[in-house]
Design an enzyme around this catalytic site. Sequence first.
Site, PDB file in Angstrom:
ATOM      1  N   GLY A  15       0.835  -1.205   0.000  1.00 57.79           N
ATOM      2  CA  GLY A  15       0.000   0.000   0.000  1.00 57.79           C
ATOM      3  C   GLY A  15       0.870   1.255   0.000  1.00 57.79           C
ATOM      4  NE  ARG A  76      -1.272  -4.802  -0.663  1.00 54.43           N
ATOM      5  CZ  ARG A  76      -1.956  -3.662  -0.568  1.00 54.43           C
ATOM      6  NH1 ARG A  76      -2.737  -3.287  -1.549  1.00 54.43           N
ATOM      7  NH2 ARG A  76      -1.842  -2.885   0.505  1.00 54.43           N
ATOM      8  CG  ASP A 107       3.981  -6.800   7.758  1.00 57.55           C
ATOM      9  OD1 ASP A 107       3.485  -6.981   8.879  1.00 57.55           O
ATOM     10  OD2 ASP A 107       3.317  -6.538   6.737  1.00 57.55           O
ATOM     11  CB  THR A 130       2.753   0.696   5.897  1.00 59.89           C
ATOM     12  OG1 THR A 130       1.353   0.464   6.146  1.00 59.89           O
ATOM     13  CG2 THR A 130       3.529   0.383   7.170  1.00 59.89           C
ATOM     14  CG  ASP A 132      -1.636  -0.237   7.896  1.00 59.61           C
ATOM     15  OD1 ASP A 132      -1.597  -1.309   7.274  1.00 59.61           O
ATOM     16  OD2 ASP A 132      -2.392   0.713   7.590  1.00 59.61           O
ATOM     17  CG  ASP A 134       1.270  -2.804  10.549  1.00 57.04           C
ATOM     18  OD1 ASP A 134       0.524  -3.634  10.006  1.00 57.04           O
ATOM     19  OD2 ASP A 134       2.128  -2.151   9.922  1.00 57.04           O
ATOM     20  NE  ARG A 176      -2.666  -4.793   5.411  1.00 56.52           N
ATOM     21  CZ  ARG A 176      -3.092  -4.950   4.166  1.00 56.52           C
ATOM     22  NH1 ARG A 176      -4.001  -5.852   3.889  1.00 56.52           N
ATOM     23  NH2 ARG A 176      -2.633  -4.203   3.193  1.00 56.52           N
TER      24      ARG A 176
HETATM   25  O1  F6P Z   1      -1.670  -1.229   4.490  1.00 59.40           O
HETATM   26  C1  F6P Z   1      -2.181   0.028   4.161  1.00 59.40           C
HETATM   27  C2  F6P Z   1      -3.664  -0.067   3.903  1.00 59.40           C
HETATM   28  O2  F6P Z   1      -4.161   1.204   3.620  1.00 59.40           O
HETATM   29  C3  F6P Z   1      -4.456  -0.659   5.054  1.00 59.40           C
HETATM   30  O3  F6P Z   1      -4.645   0.266   6.108  1.00 59.40           O
HETATM   31  C4  F6P Z   1      -5.711  -1.060   4.345  1.00 59.40           C
HETATM   32  O4  F6P Z   1      -6.437  -2.059   5.023  1.00 59.40           O
HETATM   33  C5  F6P Z   1      -5.169  -1.595   3.022  1.00 59.40           C
HETATM   34  O5  F6P Z   1      -3.931  -0.920   2.800  1.00 59.40           O
HETATM   35  C6  F6P Z   1      -6.064  -1.365   1.844  1.00 59.40           C
HETATM   36  O6  F6P Z   1      -5.487  -2.061   0.762  1.00 59.40           O
HETATM   37  P1  F6P Z   1      -5.865  -1.662  -0.751  1.00 59.40           P
HETATM   38  O7  F6P Z   1      -5.208  -0.356  -1.047  1.00 59.40           O
HETATM   39  O8  F6P Z   1      -5.268  -2.801  -1.567  1.00 59.40           O
HETATM   40  O9  F6P Z   1      -7.353  -1.570  -0.815  1.00 59.40           O
END
Ligand code: F6P
Length: 327
Positions: A15, A76, A107, A130, A132, A134, A176
């Site tokens: 992300g 990804r 991670d 990120t 998050d 985390d 997340r």
């Molecule tokens: O990891 C960053 C994040 O924004 C999370 O907080 C969220 O759950 C996820 O990515 C969303 O993923 P995507 O951008 O693939 O919808």
Amino acid sequence: MSQNLKKIAVFTSGGDAPGMNAALRAVVRSAHYNGLDCFGIRDGFNGLISGDIIEMTPRSVKNIINLGGTILRSARSEEFRTPLGREKAFHNCQEKGIEALVCIGGDGSFTGSKIFGEEFGLKIIGIPGTIDNDIFGTDNTIGFDTALNTAMEAIDKIRDTAVSHSRIFFVEVMGRDAGFIALHCGIASGATDILIPEMKDSRESLFGSIKKANERGKNSCIIVVAEGEELGNVVELAKITEKEFPEASVRFAVLGHIQRGGNPSCADRVLASRLGNAAIDGLLAGKSMCMAGIRANQIIYTPFEEAIQNHNEINTDLLKVAEVLAI
Ligand code: F6P
């Protein structure tokens, strides 16, 4: 010092997060400052597999320190999970003479980098990018501070309408399966309650917070909910609250991907600049298979396996502060 390093590449993965461009800029400029050639890989691991690799100079990263997102794009990659995909990626590294990689991501990206580096003997250093927050091995991840401010400003706007209509508002934030964004922006927004996956929440405690707010003469409530909260999502929580308090006006808002965008804050730009520079210093010192981070304002390097297996701990004292100040 690792004298024989000549060519490195940098990419962004997972992300995106505000500040990734500042980190890219720091990696490219620190590399050139130390006499290294630097390539940029587009679209994360997918670009490594397809060979979408461009040369980057100090001028390639001009005027991006203030931009959200990532000029190299991110993705990804399912194909990178396959041995064949990683073989193609390594072949492309060999074609360009790339000896080391800098991975800016979370991670999941470090897991892929660790497997790749071990399989092919490439030196790899990670930078925690990120929203998050985390990732173990750093006090803050790049993008967290900016996402907090974005979420806080949005919740301030929701507070205006909640107060005007005497409403209970559930606001969902990202993270997340971590509650850092919810906890920090909940305190900053003066939330009546904050629901995060790290704590065992219940209907009784949620309804108790709302009842107490009512008894204390509050005409509106803001309840910040982390998207990974186990009690339910904001749609479900609004529904059960309407049932419990039929006379109340209840609404919800999902902040979503606005938390991923925007110009990075000063704190994120400084963090990204420090970590981008630290990644190159680490490679030149012969470090590999680790993540550059900042703990108590000091640069530290954490092995990938530790950064991946562990999680940043929630500071439960902050939850106590939130409860006391919601009186
Ligand atoms: O990891 C960053 C994040 O924004 C999370 O907080 C969220 O759950 C996820 O990515 C969303 O993923 P995507 O951008 O693939 O919808």
